[in-house]
Every structure is written in structure tokens, then in C-alpha cells.
Write a protein that holds these residues in place. Structure first.
Motif, PDB file in Angstrom:
ATOM      1  N   ASN A 174     107.194 140.705  59.199  1.00 48.57           N
ATOM      2  CA  ASN A 174     105.959 139.800  60.025  1.00 48.57           C
ATOM      3  C   ASN A 174     104.837 140.742  59.675  1.00 48.57           C
ATOM      4  O   ASN A 174     103.580 139.736  59.231  1.00 48.57           O
ATOM      5  N   ILE A 175     104.685 141.705  59.334  1.00 49.16           N
ATOM      6  CA  ILE A 175     103.273 142.616  58.362  1.00 49.16           C
ATOM      7  C   ILE A 175     103.574 141.794  57.220  1.00 49.16           C
ATOM      8  O   ILE A 175     101.902 142.313  57.040  1.00 49.16           O
TER       9      ILE A 175
ATOM     10  N   VAL B 296      98.723 135.372  62.672  1.00 45.54           N
ATOM     11  CA  VAL B 296      98.538 136.704  61.150  1.00 45.54           C
ATOM     12  C   VAL B 296      97.665 135.666  60.303  1.00 45.54           C
ATOM     13  O   VAL B 296      96.348 136.666  59.390  1.00 45.54           O
TER      14      VAL B 296
ATOM     15  N   TRP C 102     102.482 139.282  66.561  1.00 48.65           N
ATOM     16  CA  TRP C 102     103.387 138.936  65.157  1.00 48.65           C
ATOM     17  C   TRP C 102     103.572 138.030  64.318  1.00 48.65           C
ATOM     18  O   TRP C 102     104.119 137.760  62.792  1.00 48.65           O
TER      19      TRP C 102
END
Length: 404
Positions: A281-282, A333, A328
Motif C-alpha cells: 500500500n505504501i 494515499v 493506507w
């Protein structure tokens, strides 16, 4: 050649920034200010500000404060540098809630211990200056912000049962920077640069905007994180977050940089399972930066960084170069990243204009879904967004001028 999609008109006309199926606190308050009973009536008004805050332009903030993941108490000093814009300047005004005691104000090397407090305004009589003169003020202060937490407090504290971490973070939008540091809260008056030095215990890390230029060990079992940014910044985009973090860094490589890279610096909970759970996700942040750099313009703060600091807030907040996150999701994001162009680099003149910031950020989410997950994902997001907005007869993102 940069592409610009005509669909922006449609999205701006139906601006909404709820993140997927989530209804985030930050988004909900900005979107529904006129309809939510627990929003203070003064939340988006500045008619309580002293007229003297308009007598100077801010050029620089330097916050040198002590913070903790288990408390919202703050103490230290703040330097404000500015330039006089009126013919005769005899009163230095700034904003700070009465919860904080002010030990002294040093104005152009003169220590002043007497001043007036009118509501949240601090008025300091100083030796007269003239238009164009520069000054430096150093304010020593300490205290604990108003209790209760929530959106309209500038500092919040929380605990993650899942990751067993305490965390403290700031959220100053719209007029809550005064809840944690001496400040001038006028949107068009961006500081040219800002330093944020954060002292905390050695088992904690502290995140903020700009570049982490040094971590200084102190003699009392503490250390100081020294963040410096040389980009213009609006008062409400100055921030910090502190917790038992670990650092996870990745890099984006926009085509325009011809092989050079942009640091994506993430402060995430220091738990062995956290990064494996959320790494993918990051990591999507890198292709998002590359995409938006191609479609809009190069990431505005490329000489410093982009990053995230995880907290227990609802949703996210687009603090400049270091978004404060509560999760996230792909949409969250993308949305907070989109604000780096629209909201941070280009900032609205009044809070009635916030629909512009949020409309572009919503459009950024659509582009990310469409270009990185496929047209079907983009269409699903668009239809969901439109349906949500159309279900709200009083509108989505707008603060009437009479209430701003």
C-alpha cells in the motif's frame, strides 16, 4: 507535454473527497461544515483575529519544542521572522490559546515580559518600526492544548491496540495552529521557510516537513529531530507526529528527472508485522508521484521529499511534504498526494475556496485509479463519487463566505 483532462470540470463540479467507502473525520468536517451540529460556529471564521496580525508578513518560523507520544503537552520556543507592511509598527501580534503560558517574548533582542492577551491574540508593545523593516521575535512558552481531542483541536493523542503504540499528531486546519505554537493564521501569508526541531525520548521518532538534517543526541536520554524546509508554506501545513516509529524509505523517479529520484520517507509503527502488512500500500506512492508529475508538473517539493507519518487520526491530512495518515487505502494515499500540487503548492485564498483544493485532490484519486488500476476502477470511483455527491442536496465541499 503535460496532459490535462477535460474531466476535471466534471469532477470539480461534483467535488467530494470521502475516501472510498470510508467516511473520514477530516473530510467530513470540511465537506459538511454548515450541516454538522458539533462544529463550532467560529470554525472557519477569523473575525476573532486582531487587526494587528496584518501589520507584517511572515518570512520564517523556527519551532524548537519538546513533544511526546503519550501527551499533548508542548514546551519550548518559536522564532518568527517578519517584515513590517504598515507605516508605523508598534504592536507585534500573534495567536496562541490561553492554555499556554508565555514566559517571555524577545523582540529584536529586547526581552519583554508584559503583554496583553485578548482571547487567543497576544499583543506585545514594541519599539516602533517602519514599513520595510525586518524583525525577529522569539517566544518562550509551554502548556497543554485544550482537552477533548477531535478535529477542531490542533494536537491529538491516540493509542493503537493493534500495534500497541501511542502517538501524538497535529492537525491545524483551519485555524488550529494556535493550539500548539505561536502563529499568524492568514492563508495568503506563507512563510518563505520553516524549521521544526522536535525533542523527544530516545525510544521515539518525530516526523515533520522538509529534510531531516540531523538527529542530535542530548544528555538527558532524549534526542532532537531537526527538520528544515526551504519551500513557502501556509501556517496550517506545518505539522509534527511522534511515536515509536521505524523509517521505511522508497524512491520515485519521474521521467522529467532523467534518472534522478525523489525520496519517499515513511514513519510507520515500529512493529515487526506492520511493514509486511502495509508495504504494498505504501509502495504505490512511487508510481503515483511519477504519474502526477507527468500529468500536472514535476512534484513541487522534489528538492526535499514526500512522505507519510502514520497516526490514529480519521483519514489523512496533506501536511506539506509529510502527509499525516490514519490508514493506507489507495484512495487516501492518492488524495493526500494530489494535495501537494493543489492545496500545498497552490493554496486557496480563503476557506470558502477549499472546494478547489478538494476537487483537484478527488480528481487525482480518479486519475490514479484509472491509470494504475485500469479504466474499470476509474469508472467505479467516478460513479461512486458522483452518486455520493448527488445524494447531498446541500452540496459537498463549500464553506459560505459569510461563515468563512
Amino acid at each position: 507535454m503535460k496532459k490535462f483532462f477535460t474531466l476535471i470540470i466534471l469532477v470539480l463540479g461534483t467535488a467530494l473527497f470521502a475516501q472510498e467507502a470510508e467516511v473520514h473525520i477530516h473530510d467530513r468536517y470540511c465537506r459538511h461544515y454548515p450541516q454538522i451540529a458539533d462544529v463550532p460556529a467560529y470554525a472557519y471564521r477569523n473575525d476573532w483575529q486582531s487587526e494587528f496580525v496584518h501589520d507584517y508578513d511572515v518570512s520564517f518560523y523556527w519551532l524548537d519544542i519538546e513533544v511526546s507520544s503519550t501527551s499533548t503537552a508542548i514546551s519550548g520556543k518559536v522564532n518568527i521572522m517578519g517584515e513590517v507592511v504598515v507605516e508605523t509598527f508598534e504592536t507585534f501580534a500573534f495567536e496562541l490559546v490561553p492554555n499556554f503560558a508565555i514566559d517571555s517574548v524577545v523582540f529584536n533582542n529586547q526581552t519583554i515580559t508584559e503583554y496583553d492577551r485578548v482571547g487567543d491574540n497576544v499583543l506585545v508593545e514594541v519599539t516602533a518600526l517602519n514599513a520595510g523593516d525586518s524583525f525577529t521575535a522569539e517566544i518562550y512558552y509551554g502548556g497543554t492544548p485544550p482537552s477533548g481531542g477531535g478535529f477542531f483541536n490542533g494536537v491529538s493523542n491516540g493509542y493503537s491496540n493493534t500495534w500497541q503504540k501511542s502517538v501524538t499528531w497535529t492537525l491545524s486546519e483551519p485555524f488550529n495552529a494556535k493550539h500548539w505554537f505561536p502563529v499568524k493564521q492568514v492563508l495568503p501569508d506563507k512563510a518563505d521557510s520553516v524549521w521544526v526541531f522536535l525533542t523527544t525520548i530516545e525510544t521515539e521518532m518525530a516526523a515533520s516537513q522538509g529534510l531531516l538534517t540531523n538527529i542530535t543526541s542530548l544528555d538527558n536520554g532524549k534526542h532532537r529531530f531537526e527538520w528544515k524546509s526551504n519551500y513557502p508554506i501556509a501556517y496550517y501545513l506545518i505539522s509534527f507526529a511522534v511515536a515509536d516509529y521505524q523509517e521505511y524509505n522508497i524512491y520515485a523517479k519521474p521521467a522529467e528527472m532523467q534518472g534522478d529520484s525523489i525520496l519517499i520517507q515513511n514513519f510507520i509503527y515500529n512493529h515487526p508485522s506492520y511493514l509486511p502488512t502495509f508495504q504494498s500500500n505504501i509502495d504505490v506512492t512511487a508510481p503515483m508521484i511519477e504519474l502526477f508529475s507527468e500529468l500536472y508538473s514535476l512534484y513541487p517539493f522534489w528538492q526535499e521529499k514526500y512522505g507519510h507519518a502514520i497516526t490514529q487520526m480519521g483519514g489523512g491530512m496533506e501536511h506539506q511534504t509529510m502527509s499525516t495518515m490514519g490508514g493506507w487505502s489507495f484512495n487516501l494515499v492518492a488524495h493526500e498526494l494530489g494535495h501537494m500540487w493543489f492545496g500545498d503548492n497552490v493554496t486557496c485564498a480563503t476557506w470558502s475556496d477549499i472546494w478547489i483544493n478538494e476537487g483537484f485532490a478527488t480528481y487525482s484519486s480518479y486519475l490514479a485509479f484509472r491509470e494504475l488500476q485500469g479504466s474499470a476502477a476509474g469508472n467505479t470511483f467516478m460513479v461512486s463519487t458522483q452518486n455520493n455527491v448527488m445524494s447531498q442536496p446541500d452540496g459537498s465541499v463549500y464553506v459560505p463566505p459569510s461563515q468563512a
